[in-house]
Scaffold this motif. Structure first.
Motif, PDB file in Angstrom:
ATOM      1  N   ALA A 149       0.861  -1.187   0.000  1.00  0.00           N
ATOM      2  CA  ALA A 149       0.000   0.000   0.000  1.00  0.00           C
ATOM      3  C   ALA A 149       0.897   1.237   0.000  1.00  0.00           C
ATOM      4  CB  ALA A 149      -0.901  -0.008   1.224  1.00  0.00           C
ATOM      5  N   PRO A 150       0.934   1.996  -1.093  1.00  0.00           N
ATOM      6  CA  PRO A 150       1.802   3.196  -1.149  1.00  0.00           C
ATOM      7  C   PRO A 150       1.206   4.338  -0.337  1.00  0.00           C
ATOM      8  CG  PRO A 150       0.589   2.981  -3.202  1.00  0.00           C
ATOM      9  CD  PRO A 150       0.197   1.797  -2.361  1.00  0.00           C
ATOM     10  N   TYR A 151       1.968   4.825   0.633  1.00  0.00           N
ATOM     11  CA  TYR A 151       1.459   5.898   1.491  1.00  0.00           C
ATOM     12  C   TYR A 151       2.390   7.111   1.388  1.00  0.00           C
ATOM     13  CZ  TYR A 151      -0.267   8.568   5.379  1.00  0.00           C
ATOM     14  OH  TYR A 151      -0.785   9.586   6.135  1.00  0.00           O
ATOM     15  N   GLY A 189      -3.717   7.081   0.215  1.00  0.00           N
ATOM     16  CA  GLY A 189      -2.302   7.365   0.084  1.00  0.00           C
ATOM     17  C   GLY A 189      -1.910   8.787   0.462  1.00  0.00           C
ATOM     18  N   ALA A 190      -2.804   9.741   0.262  1.00  0.00           N
ATOM     19  CA  ALA A 190      -2.494  11.139   0.583  1.00  0.00           C
ATOM     20  C   ALA A 190      -3.240  11.612   1.824  1.00  0.00           C
ATOM     21  CB  ALA A 190      -2.856  12.030  -0.604  1.00  0.00           C
ATOM     22  N   HIS A 191      -3.877  10.686   2.526  1.00  0.00           N
ATOM     23  CA  HIS A 191      -4.629  11.045   3.730  1.00  0.00           C
ATOM     24  C   HIS A 191      -3.657  11.357   4.864  1.00  0.00           C
ATOM     25  CE1 HIS A 191      -8.380  10.928   6.080  1.00  0.00           C
ATOM     26  NE2 HIS A 191      -7.626  10.469   7.074  1.00  0.00           N
ATOM     27  N   CYS A 192      -3.921  12.417   5.626  1.00  0.00           N
ATOM     28  CA  CYS A 192      -3.024  12.810   6.719  1.00  0.00           C
ATOM     29  C   CYS A 192      -3.048  11.764   7.831  1.00  0.00           C
ATOM     30  CB  CYS A 192      -3.447  14.169   7.266  1.00  0.00           C
ATOM     31  SG  CYS A 192      -2.447  14.724   8.664  1.00  0.00           S
ATOM     32  N   PHE A 210      -6.310   5.081  12.530  1.00  0.00           N
ATOM     33  CA  PHE A 210      -7.215   3.931  12.411  1.00  0.00           C
ATOM     34  C   PHE A 210      -7.768   3.830  10.989  1.00  0.00           C
ATOM     35  CE2 PHE A 210     -11.426   2.011  12.449  1.00  0.00           C
ATOM     36  CZ  PHE A 210     -11.179   0.818  13.106  1.00  0.00           C
ATOM     37  N   SER A 211      -8.184   4.958  10.415  1.00  0.00           N
ATOM     38  CA  SER A 211      -8.764   4.943   9.068  1.00  0.00           C
ATOM     39  C   SER A 211      -7.765   4.434   8.034  1.00  0.00           C
ATOM     40  CB  SER A 211      -9.225   6.354   8.684  1.00  0.00           C
ATOM     41  OG  SER A 211     -10.242   6.805   9.537  1.00  0.00           O
ATOM     42  N   ILE A 212      -6.522   4.855   8.183  1.00  0.00           N
ATOM     43  CA  ILE A 212      -5.486   4.428   7.224  1.00  0.00           C
ATOM     44  C   ILE A 212      -5.193   2.939   7.377  1.00  0.00           C
ATOM     45  CG2 ILE A 212      -3.062   4.721   6.587  1.00  0.00           C
ATOM     46  CD1 ILE A 212      -3.388   7.685   7.529  1.00  0.00           C
ATOM     47  N   ALA A 219      -3.307  -5.632   2.448  1.00  0.00           N
ATOM     48  CA  ALA A 219      -1.923  -5.397   2.003  1.00  0.00           C
ATOM     49  C   ALA A 219      -0.953  -6.082   2.971  1.00  0.00           C
ATOM     50  CB  ALA A 219      -1.628  -3.903   1.963  1.00  0.00           C
ATOM     51  N   ASP A 220       0.195  -6.489   2.456  1.00  0.00           N
ATOM     52  CA  ASP A 220       1.224  -7.080   3.318  1.00  0.00           C
ATOM     53  C   ASP A 220       1.995  -6.017   4.064  1.00  0.00           C
ATOM     54  OD1 ASP A 220       1.088  -9.988   2.576  1.00  0.00           O
ATOM     55  OD2 ASP A 220       1.434  -9.124   0.590  1.00  0.00           O
ATOM     56  N   VAL A 221       2.075  -4.830   3.479  1.00  0.00           N
ATOM     57  CA  VAL A 221       2.894  -3.779   4.083  1.00  0.00           C
ATOM     58  C   VAL A 221       2.470  -2.416   3.538  1.00  0.00           C
ATOM     59  CG1 VAL A 221       4.666  -4.123   2.315  1.00  0.00           C
ATOM     60  CG2 VAL A 221       5.283  -2.982   4.446  1.00  0.00           C
ATOM     61  N   ILE A 222       2.559  -1.412   4.394  1.00  0.00           N
ATOM     62  CA  ILE A 222       2.425  -0.025   3.959  1.00  0.00           C
ATOM     63  C   ILE A 222       3.824   0.511   3.697  1.00  0.00           C
ATOM     64  CG2 ILE A 222       1.738   2.312   4.648  1.00  0.00           C
ATOM     65  CD1 ILE A 222      -0.411   1.058   6.424  1.00  0.00           C
ATOM     66  N   ALA A 223       4.038   1.109   2.525  1.00  0.00           N
ATOM     67  CA  ALA A 223       5.330   1.721   2.203  1.00  0.00           C
ATOM     68  C   ALA A 223       5.219   3.220   2.368  1.00  0.00           C
ATOM     69  CB  ALA A 223       5.741   1.384   0.774  1.00  0.00           C
ATOM     70  N   THR A 224       6.158   3.816   3.111  1.00  0.00           N
ATOM     71  CA  THR A 224       6.119   5.250   3.331  1.00  0.00           C
ATOM     72  C   THR A 224       7.477   5.879   3.048  1.00  0.00           C
ATOM     73  OG1 THR A 224       5.591   6.985   4.959  1.00  0.00           O
ATOM     74  CG2 THR A 224       6.707   5.032   5.776  1.00  0.00           C
ATOM     75  N   VAL A 225       7.476   7.205   2.877  1.00  0.00           N
ATOM     76  CA  VAL A 225       8.719   7.952   2.665  1.00  0.00           C
ATOM     77  C   VAL A 225       8.792   9.103   3.666  1.00  0.00           C
ATOM     78  CG1 VAL A 225       9.097   7.365   0.239  1.00  0.00           C
ATOM     79  CG2 VAL A 225       7.518   9.225   0.824  1.00  0.00           C
ATOM     80  N   CYS A 226       8.128   8.950   4.805  1.00  0.00           N
ATOM     81  CA  CYS A 226       8.094  10.012   5.809  1.00  0.00           C
ATOM     82  C   CYS A 226       8.298   9.433   7.206  1.00  0.00           C
ATOM     83  CB  CYS A 226       6.758  10.745   5.733  1.00  0.00           C
ATOM     84  SG  CYS A 226       6.518  11.938   7.087  1.00  0.00           S
ATOM     85  N   PRO A 227       9.298   9.909   7.956  1.00  0.00           N
ATOM     86  CA  PRO A 227       9.550   9.369   9.302  1.00  0.00           C
ATOM     87  C   PRO A 227       8.382   9.573  10.266  1.00  0.00           C
ATOM     88  CG  PRO A 227      11.449  10.618   8.538  1.00  0.00           C
ATOM     89  CD  PRO A 227      10.340  10.882   7.562  1.00  0.00           C
ATOM     90  N   LEU A 228       7.717  10.726  10.190  1.00  0.00           N
ATOM     91  CA  LEU A 228       6.612  10.976  11.107  1.00  0.00           C
ATOM     92  C   LEU A 228       5.428  10.075  10.780  1.00  0.00           C
ATOM     93  CD1 LEU A 228       5.494  12.564  13.465  1.00  0.00           C
ATOM     94  CD2 LEU A 228       4.825  14.388  11.883  1.00  0.00           C
ATOM     95  N   CYS A 229       5.147   9.912   9.490  1.00  0.00           N
ATOM     96  CA  CYS A 229       4.069   8.999   9.090  1.00  0.00           C
ATOM     97  C   CYS A 229       4.387   7.578   9.543  1.00  0.00           C
ATOM     98  CB  CYS A 229       3.895   9.014   7.571  1.00  0.00           C
ATOM     99  SG  CYS A 229       3.377  10.596   6.872  1.00  0.00           S
ATOM    100  N   GLN A 230       5.632   7.150   9.352  1.00  0.00           N
ATOM    101  CA  GLN A 230       6.008   5.783   9.734  1.00  0.00           C
ATOM    102  C   GLN A 230       5.800   5.585  11.228  1.00  0.00           C
ATOM    103  OE1 GLN A 230       8.451   4.119  11.572  1.00  0.00           O
ATOM    104  NE2 GLN A 230       8.070   2.103  10.670  1.00  0.00           N
TER     105      GLN A 230
END
Length: 296
Positions: A149-151, A189-192, A210-212, A219-230
């Protein structure tokens, strides 16, 4: 291709695995990362509410250092908050001559000069526009059967939609496809993720988390490019589940960690052991039970 690399504070503390795996993956692709000497905090998300001049001066100092020591190179910031602050400062000092003179005067005390224009870029921009073809060539262990899941989060595309659509981003999808993985089709993917509301209005942030996580089911994994999101998506899964009234869970990895696995590096080299919410396929990868031996 050479980049003036700005890791920022998170990548030197809570998100060291993002820093390390970004360096490994980009260097494997042929990029040359030159860390900006003497860099300091960009002010993160907190400084602008305290001092608007400092909110520009801090990232501008880092841009001036990059221009002094690594001229002609684009400034690369993997952290979404750092990227936004550096980009915002670059835009402001380019557009506002009075502000430019004021900040330049402040930096003169350290012998630094503002010699822009500066080109600030996020990791996702670099992967898509500088190494689009190279990613596929470096995949030795395709992530076949893995659903990702691209986040994206908020900060890399809002308010500056430099390289993707801020409401319906898709720049991570080509990288996921090149790794041989499947894309989890979702609209979050663009949800805060709630960002720093986790400190000031925790219930609102947990509701968003919770919503995200709920939308990522399957999905097996959420992929992120943001430390705070992770951090928000990984660390608060139990509290978000209690708020939502049912258990939600997901593995949450940085995109370079997944790219490294596809490039043949081991789960240990990609530091999957630092992720605290791994399960299923990703937990097996962390244990190295279904991965090939790591290359040198």
């Amino acid at each position: 291709m050479k980049y003036a690399y700005y890791p920022g504070c998170s990548l030197r503390e809570s998100a060291r695995e993002y820093d390390d795996t970004t360096r490994i993956v980009l260097e494997a692709l042929g990029a040359e990362l030159v860390e900006i000497p003497g860099w300091t905090c960009c002010g993160a998300a907190a400084v602008e509410a305290v001092d608007r001049t400092m909110a520009v001066a801090l990232p501008a100092r880092n841009l001036a250092l990059a221009g002094t020591h690594i001229p002609e190179a684009d400034v690369l910031a993997p952290c979404s908050a750092c990227y936004l602050n550096l980009l915002k400062a670059a835009r402001r000092i380019d557009d506002d001559h009075e502000l430019h003179r004021h900040i330049a005067g402040l930096l003169q005390a350290e012998g630094l000069e503002l010699a822009g224009p500066y080109r600030v870029r996020h990791l996702l921009d670099v992967l898509n526009n500088d190494f689009a073809d190279s990613v596929t060539e470096h995949v030795t262990t395709p992530l076949e059967g893995l659903r990702i899941a691209p986040y994206y989060g908020c900060q890399i595309l809002r308010p500056y939609a430099v390289f993707d659509d801020p409401e319906w981003p898709r720049s991570m999808e080509p990288v996921i496809t090149a790794m041989g993985a499947e894309i989890h089709d979702w609209a979050m993917g663009a949800h805060c993720c709630g960002a720093s509301l986790m400190v000031t209005d925790k219930e609102a942030a947990l509701s968003s988390v919770f919503s995200i996580l709920e939308a990522a089911e399957g999905a097996d994994v959420i992929a992120t490019v943001c430390p705070l999101c992770q951090m928000n998506l990984e660390m608060y899964q139990d509290e978000a589940s209690r708020l939502g009234g049912r258990r939600v869970h997901a593995s949450v990895l940085y995109l370079p960690q997944l790219m490294g696995l596809a490039f043949g590096f081991s789960g240990q080299r990609m530091q999957l052991g630092k992720n605290v919410a791994l399960s299923g396929t990703m937990a097996n990868m962390a244990a190295g039970s279904n991965r090939a031996a790591a290359p040198a």
